[in-house]
Write a protein that holds these residues in place. Structure first.
Motif, PDB file in Angstrom:
ATOM      1  N   PRO A   1       0.830  -1.209   0.000  1.00 11.64           N
ATOM      2  CA  PRO A   1       0.000   0.000   0.000  1.00 11.64           C
ATOM      3  C   PRO A   1       0.867   1.262   0.000  1.00 11.64           C
ATOM      4  CG  PRO A   1      -0.808  -1.576   1.617  1.00 11.64           C
ATOM      5  CD  PRO A   1       0.525  -2.079   1.161  1.00 11.64           C
ATOM      6  N   GLU A   2       0.357   2.340  -0.569  1.00 16.22           N
ATOM      7  CA  GLU A   2       1.101   3.597  -0.625  1.00 16.22           C
ATOM      8  C   GLU A   2       1.394   4.167   0.756  1.00 16.22           C
ATOM      9  OE1 GLU A   2      -1.186   6.188  -3.081  1.00 16.22           O
ATOM     10  OE2 GLU A   2      -0.198   5.539  -4.937  1.00 16.22           O
ATOM     11  N   ASP A   3       0.538   3.885   1.735  1.00 13.01           N
ATOM     12  CA  ASP A   3       0.748   4.418   3.084  1.00 13.01           C
ATOM     13  C   ASP A   3       1.520   3.449   3.977  1.00 13.01           C
ATOM     14  OD1 ASP A   3      -1.164   2.490   3.356  1.00 13.01           O
ATOM     15  OD2 ASP A   3      -2.663   3.768   4.342  1.00 13.01           O
ATOM     16  N   HIS A   4       2.068   2.406   3.386  1.00  8.11           N
ATOM     17  CA  HIS A   4       2.832   1.422   4.155  1.00  8.11           C
ATOM     18  C   HIS A   4       4.246   1.952   4.396  1.00  8.11           C
ATOM     19  CE1 HIS A   4       4.698  -2.433   5.235  1.00  8.11           C
ATOM     20  NE2 HIS A   4       3.464  -2.898   5.409  1.00  8.11           N
ATOM     21  N   PRO A   5       4.888   1.641   5.517  1.00  8.52           N
ATOM     22  CA  PRO A   5       6.269   2.094   5.768  1.00  8.52           C
ATOM     23  C   PRO A   5       7.234   1.684   4.661  1.00  8.52           C
ATOM     24  CG  PRO A   5       5.307   1.220   7.779  1.00  8.52           C
ATOM     25  CD  PRO A   5       4.320   0.953   6.697  1.00  8.52           C
TER      26      PRO A   5
ATOM     27  N   GLY B   1       8.564  -8.653  10.201  1.00  4.57           N
ATOM     28  CA  GLY B   1       7.480  -8.102  11.005  1.00  4.57           C
ATOM     29  C   GLY B   1       6.270  -7.662  10.215  1.00  4.57           C
ATOM     30  N   HIS B   2       6.347  -7.721   8.890  1.00  3.46           N
ATOM     31  CA  HIS B   2       5.209  -7.336   8.050  1.00  3.46           C
ATOM     32  C   HIS B   2       4.541  -8.590   7.476  1.00  3.46           C
ATOM     33  CE1 HIS B   2       6.339  -3.131   8.274  1.00  3.46           C
ATOM     34  NE2 HIS B   2       7.558  -3.430   7.836  1.00  3.46           N
ATOM     35  N   PRO B   3       3.211  -8.664   7.516  1.00  2.00           N
ATOM     36  CA  PRO B   3       2.519  -9.817   6.926  1.00  2.00           C
ATOM     37  C   PRO B   3       2.894  -9.968   5.448  1.00  2.00           C
ATOM     38  CG  PRO B   3       1.000  -8.466   8.195  1.00  2.00           C
ATOM     39  CD  PRO B   3       2.268  -7.677   8.070  1.00  2.00           C
ATOM     40  N   LEU B   4       3.315 -11.156   5.072  1.00  2.00           N
ATOM     41  CA  LEU B   4       3.826 -11.394   3.718  1.00  2.00           C
ATOM     42  C   LEU B   4       2.926 -12.385   2.974  1.00  2.00           C
ATOM     43  CD1 LEU B   4       6.209 -10.832   1.758  1.00  2.00           C
ATOM     44  CD2 LEU B   4       7.351 -12.831   2.750  1.00  2.00           C
TER      45      LEU B   4
ATOM     46  N   GLY C   1      -3.559  -6.250  -3.278  1.00  2.00           N
ATOM     47  CA  GLY C   1      -4.464  -5.242  -3.827  1.00  2.00           C
ATOM     48  C   GLY C   1      -5.786  -5.171  -3.106  1.00  2.00           C
ATOM     49  N   GLU C   2      -6.149  -6.262  -2.445  1.00  2.00           N
ATOM     50  CA  GLU C   2      -7.388  -6.273  -1.669  1.00  2.00           C
ATOM     51  C   GLU C   2      -7.171  -5.781  -0.240  1.00  2.00           C
ATOM     52  OE1 GLU C   2     -10.400  -6.765  -2.760  1.00  2.00           O
ATOM     53  OE2 GLU C   2      -9.615  -7.055  -4.786  1.00  2.00           O
ATOM     54  N   GLY C   3      -5.962  -5.320   0.060  1.00  2.00           N
ATOM     55  CA  GLY C   3      -5.737  -4.651   1.341  1.00  2.00           C
ATOM     56  C   GLY C   3      -5.116  -5.495   2.435  1.00  2.00           C
TER      57      GLY C   3
ATOM     58  N   PRO D   1      -5.114   2.347  -7.655  1.00  2.00           N
ATOM     59  CA  PRO D   1      -4.925   3.471  -6.734  1.00  2.00           C
ATOM     60  C   PRO D   1      -4.781   2.993  -5.291  1.00  2.00           C
ATOM     61  CG  PRO D   1      -6.622   3.997  -8.323  1.00  2.00           C
ATOM     62  CD  PRO D   1      -6.267   2.560  -8.550  1.00  2.00           C
ATOM     63  N   GLY D   2      -3.779   3.520  -4.619  1.00  2.00           N
ATOM     64  CA  GLY D   2      -3.536   3.126  -3.239  1.00  2.00           C
ATOM     65  C   GLY D   2      -2.422   2.114  -3.090  1.00  2.00           C
ATOM     66  N   LEU D   3      -1.884   1.599  -4.205  1.00  2.00           N
ATOM     67  CA  LEU D   3      -0.780   0.647  -4.166  1.00  2.00           C
ATOM     68  C   LEU D   3       0.454   1.245  -4.829  1.00  2.00           C
ATOM     69  CD1 LEU D   3      -2.478  -2.734  -5.182  1.00  2.00           C
ATOM     70  CD2 LEU D   3      -1.884  -1.956  -2.879  1.00  2.00           C
ATOM     71  N   THR D   4       1.603   0.728  -4.463  1.00  2.00           N
ATOM     72  CA  THR D   4       2.847   1.156  -5.102  1.00  2.00           C
ATOM     73  C   THR D   4       3.786  -0.033  -5.202  1.00  2.00           C
ATOM     74  OG1 THR D   4       4.606   2.822  -5.075  1.00  2.00           O
ATOM     75  CG2 THR D   4       4.056   1.796  -2.969  1.00  2.00           C
ATOM     76  N   VAL D   5       4.792   0.124  -6.019  1.00  2.00           N
ATOM     77  CA  VAL D   5       5.790  -0.927  -6.239  1.00  2.00           C
ATOM     78  C   VAL D   5       7.169  -0.363  -5.943  1.00  2.00           C
ATOM     79  CG1 VAL D   5       6.925  -2.348  -7.993  1.00  2.00           C
ATOM     80  CG2 VAL D   5       4.435  -2.182  -7.955  1.00  2.00           C
TER      81      VAL D   5
END
Length: 307
Positions: free
Chosen positions: A171-175, A189-192, A233-235, A252-256
């Motif tokens: 997500p774009e707002d993800h660290p 520490g991030h769900p993969l 993509g489903e969050g 929209p809302g995702l990034t690579v």
């Protein structure tokens, strides 16, 4: 009794009413035309023409023969046209097999463009797991397959189409979105979400983690990388996948972000070594390769502009 060439000569004489005209039309000598007509009359046992003022007028029997033989000429013309179409690559078939990543990311556009350009070509697409895709080519059920990170099989030939980069989709707002590059340690520490280690791609991703001293343990396992991208993509979670799968799933809302490792996925065209590729199959492979290069160039240009 009569062959198609003799009937063709008969038709030409009926059309031009002279042996000279028929000879010019067929590229033969006038005596050859005359001799053929006499031979046909001898074989049949009845005359085919009456001479009137230096013109040859066909008898009723000749006209009946021509009427009955016309379907033969139509069939010959159709066969010749089909042969010309095959020679020019206007007709034929292409049987394609692919794993799900490529069936979603590149093949739809390639197939649609190809079908518009060659509407008489019959195209079929089978989407299967890697092992099954390779087996399909080996068994002759597919002319070509497109897969990521295939393994060698003695009966198959592998043509490299492109080397795909590994990326992280999130997500774009993800660290992780704030990083220029994502490493396996950054993912701790991030769900993969990702391919299971039971398949080849999952093992390759796991190896890239192990090189950094990290364990690859996706919370949600998938068979294909495009499925992992869709789940993100489903969050839910983040994923390490090939760049084509990631950009196909972008919304929209995702990034690579680039994945910092030596990990590359080879996208290859797979064919049978013992079978000569048809013109259509070879042309489709080129169309696919061109589409991949164009798509990668567009993606890299967009990524560079954002940087």
């Amino acid at each position: 009794m009569l062959n198609l060439r003799q009937l063709e000569i008969l038709r030409a004489v009926v059309q031009f009413r002279t042996t000279v005209g028929a000879a010019e039309q067929l590229g033969m000598s006038q005596p050859s035309i005359s001799n053929t007509i006499r031979h046909i009359e001898t074989v049949l046992g009845f005359p085919l023409f009456e001479r009137q003022s230096n013109r040859l007028v066909p008898t009723e029997e000749a006209m009946i023969l021509l009427e009955e033989s016309e379907p033969l000429f139509l069939l010959r013309d159709a066969v010749n046209q089909r042969a010309a179409d095959l020679r020019m690559g206007r007709i034929g078939r292409v049987r394609i097999a692919s794993t799900a990543e490529i069936s979603e990311a590149v093949l739809p556009r390639t197939i649609a463009d190809y079908a518009r350009q060659y509407p008489q070509i019959q195209i079929s697409l089978e989407t299967r797991p890697l092992d099954s895709v390779l087996q399909t080519v080996e068994n002759g059920l597919a002319d070509v397959a497109f897969v990521i990170s295939a393994y060698d099989r003695q009966a198959l030939a592998f043509e490299l189409v492109a080397e795909l980069r590994a990326v992280c989709i999130c997500p774009e707002d993800h660290p992780l979105a704030q990083l220029k590059q994502v490493t396996p340690k950054d993912l701790a520490g991030h769900p993969l979400v990702g391919p299971r280690t039971a398949n080849r791609v999952g093992m390759m991703i796991a190896d890239s983690f192990h090189e950094c001293g990290m364990e690859y343990r996706p919370s949600i396992e998938t068979r294909f990388m495009n499925a992992a991208s869709r789940i993100v993509g489903e969050g839910w979670g983040v994923a390490v996948v090939d760049e084509l799968s990631a950009h196909t799933a972008l919304r929209p809302g995702l990034t690579v972000r680039p994945f910092q490792s030596k990990l590359l996925f080879n996208l290859v065209a797979v064919t049978l070594k013992t079978k000569t590729l048809s013109r259509q199959s070879r042309r489709f492979i080129k169309a696919f390769s061109d589409r991949v290069r164009t798509q990668l160039d567009e993606m890299h240009a967009a990524s560079n502009s954002l940087d």
